[in-house]
Design a protein around this motif. Structure first.
Motif, PDB file in Angstrom:
ATOM      1  N   ALA A   1      13.433 -48.586 -79.365  1.00 28.83           N
ATOM      2  CA  ALA A   1      13.725 -47.288 -79.989  1.00 28.83           C
ATOM      3  C   ALA A   1      13.459 -46.138 -79.014  1.00 28.83           C
ATOM      4  CB  ALA A   1      12.898 -47.110 -81.261  1.00 28.83           C
ATOM      5  N   TRP A   2      12.353 -46.202 -78.275  1.00 31.05           N
ATOM      6  CA  TRP A   2      12.038 -45.143 -77.317  1.00 31.05           C
ATOM      7  C   TRP A   2      13.097 -45.092 -76.220  1.00 31.05           C
ATOM      8  CZ3 TRP A   2      11.278 -44.632 -72.119  1.00 31.05           C
ATOM      9  CH2 TRP A   2      10.760 -43.415 -71.690  1.00 31.05           C
ATOM     10  N   LEU A   3      13.437 -46.254 -75.683  1.00 31.10           N
ATOM     11  CA  LEU A   3      14.421 -46.294 -74.602  1.00 31.10           C
ATOM     12  C   LEU A   3      15.773 -45.768 -75.076  1.00 31.10           C
ATOM     13  CD1 LEU A   3      14.847 -46.999 -71.643  1.00 31.10           C
ATOM     14  CD2 LEU A   3      15.243 -49.371 -72.336  1.00 31.10           C
ATOM     15  N   LEU A   4      16.204 -46.162 -76.249  1.00 36.95           N
ATOM     16  CA  LEU A   4      17.465 -45.671 -76.799  1.00 36.95           C
ATOM     17  C   LEU A   4      17.433 -44.148 -76.942  1.00 36.95           C
ATOM     18  CD1 LEU A   4      20.272 -46.151 -78.108  1.00 36.95           C
ATOM     19  CD2 LEU A   4      19.052 -46.273 -80.298  1.00 36.95           C
ATOM     20  N   ALA A   5      16.369 -43.609 -77.526  1.00 37.82           N
ATOM     21  CA  ALA A   5      16.278 -42.157 -77.735  1.00 37.82           C
ATOM     22  C   ALA A   5      16.294 -41.398 -76.408  1.00 37.82           C
ATOM     23  CB  ALA A   5      15.008 -41.821 -78.526  1.00 37.82           C
ATOM     24  N   GLN A   6      15.594 -41.904 -75.416  1.00 37.56           N
ATOM     25  CA  GLN A   6      15.550 -41.229 -74.117  1.00 37.56           C
ATOM     26  C   GLN A   6      16.905 -41.286 -73.415  1.00 37.56           C
ATOM     27  OE1 GLN A   6      12.911 -39.325 -73.151  1.00 37.56           O
ATOM     28  NE2 GLN A   6      12.305 -39.899 -75.216  1.00 37.56           N
ATOM     29  N   LEU A   7      17.576 -42.425 -73.506  1.00 36.77           N
ATOM     30  CA  LEU A   7      18.898 -42.538 -72.889  1.00 36.77           C
ATOM     31  C   LEU A   7      19.907 -41.635 -73.595  1.00 36.77           C
ATOM     32  CD1 LEU A   7      19.029 -46.377 -72.197  1.00 36.77           C
ATOM     33  CD2 LEU A   7      18.671 -44.541 -70.530  1.00 36.77           C
ATOM     34  N   GLN A   8      19.837 -41.566 -74.916  1.00 34.71           N
ATOM     35  CA  GLN A   8      20.741 -40.686 -75.653  1.00 34.71           C
ATOM     36  C   GLN A   8      20.516 -39.220 -75.287  1.00 34.71           C
ATOM     37  OE1 GLN A   8      19.882 -42.079 -79.670  1.00 34.71           O
ATOM     38  NE2 GLN A   8      21.828 -43.184 -79.741  1.00 34.71           N
ATOM     39  N   ALA A   9      19.266 -38.859 -75.009  1.00 35.11           N
ATOM     40  CA  ALA A   9      18.943 -37.476 -74.656  1.00 35.11           C
ATOM     41  C   ALA A   9      19.282 -37.156 -73.201  1.00 35.11           C
ATOM     42  CB  ALA A   9      17.452 -37.212 -74.904  1.00 35.11           C
ATOM     43  N   THR A  10      19.344 -38.163 -72.341  1.00 41.43           N
ATOM     44  CA  THR A  10      19.507 -37.945 -70.904  1.00 41.43           C
ATOM     45  C   THR A  10      20.940 -38.109 -70.415  1.00 41.43           C
ATOM     46  OG1 THR A  10      17.238 -38.740 -70.541  1.00 41.43           O
ATOM     47  CG2 THR A  10      18.704 -38.722 -68.630  1.00 41.43           C
ATOM     48  N   LEU A  11      21.633 -39.125 -70.883  1.00 43.13           N
ATOM     49  CA  LEU A  11      22.953 -39.451 -70.353  1.00 43.13           C
ATOM     50  C   LEU A  11      24.020 -38.529 -70.937  1.00 43.13           C
ATOM     51  CD1 LEU A  11      22.747 -43.353 -70.498  1.00 43.13           C
ATOM     52  CD2 LEU A  11      22.080 -41.829 -68.640  1.00 43.13           C
TER      53      LEU A  11
END
Length: 160
Positions: A18-28
């Motif tokens: 969940a953390w990785l998904l949220a960070q990737l959605q916010a960054t990419l």
């Protein structure tokens, strides 16, 4: 001594994903060099919506090992090691292998940067680090464009 089941820590995998998904959605972001290409960041395989750029947090391979041979089996007794797979998938119509690869590699570098920015994955794990990346490239099935896929493995460790 018996440990109550409710006192035994659960796996960190859901929180790490969940953390990785949220960070990737916010960054990419979508490719500024390709006005027609869109980006999807998702868990597991994408559904019917499959734009040119897809980054998916998917497959997990997990092992357990005891941290201690004595004790109650409660908190701190077990260690989980797992590999999270993040797949970068880029398609571009036409014959531009260098451009397609460059875009896929740029997304992969951002995935690595997200993990490196917080190796605890928001506190979900004791340690995470990118370990391997496998690149595949070639024509799509109908030979209408180029396709590059990069599978990034993130090793995670958590004492439960």
């Amino acid at each position: 001594m018996t440990t109550p089941i409710g006192a035994i820590p659960a796996s960190s995998i859901p929180a790490a994903r969940a953390w990785l998904l949220a960070q990737l959605q916010a960054t990419l972001t979508a490719d500024p060099l390709s006005k027609s290409s869109e980006l999807l960041v998702c868990l597991d395989e994408p559904g019917p919506y499959q734009p040119d750029d897809i980054v998916s947090v998917g497959e997990v391979h997990q092992t357990y090992s005891p941290e201690s041979v004595v004790g109650s089996g409660g908190a701190g007794w077990l260690r989980e090691d797992y590999q999270l797979h993040v797949t970068v998938d880029v398609y571009r119509g036409g014959d531009d292998p260098a451009g397609t690869f460059t875009r896929a590699r740029a997304l992969a570098d951002l995935v690595v940067a997200v993990v490196r920015s917080d190796p605890s994955l928001g506190g979900a794990v004791d340690r995470a680090r990118p370990t391997t990346a496998t690149h595949t490239a070639g024509w799509d099935d109908e030979h209408r464009g180029r396709h590059v896929s990069i599978d990034i493995v993130v090793d995670c460790l958590k004492t439960l």
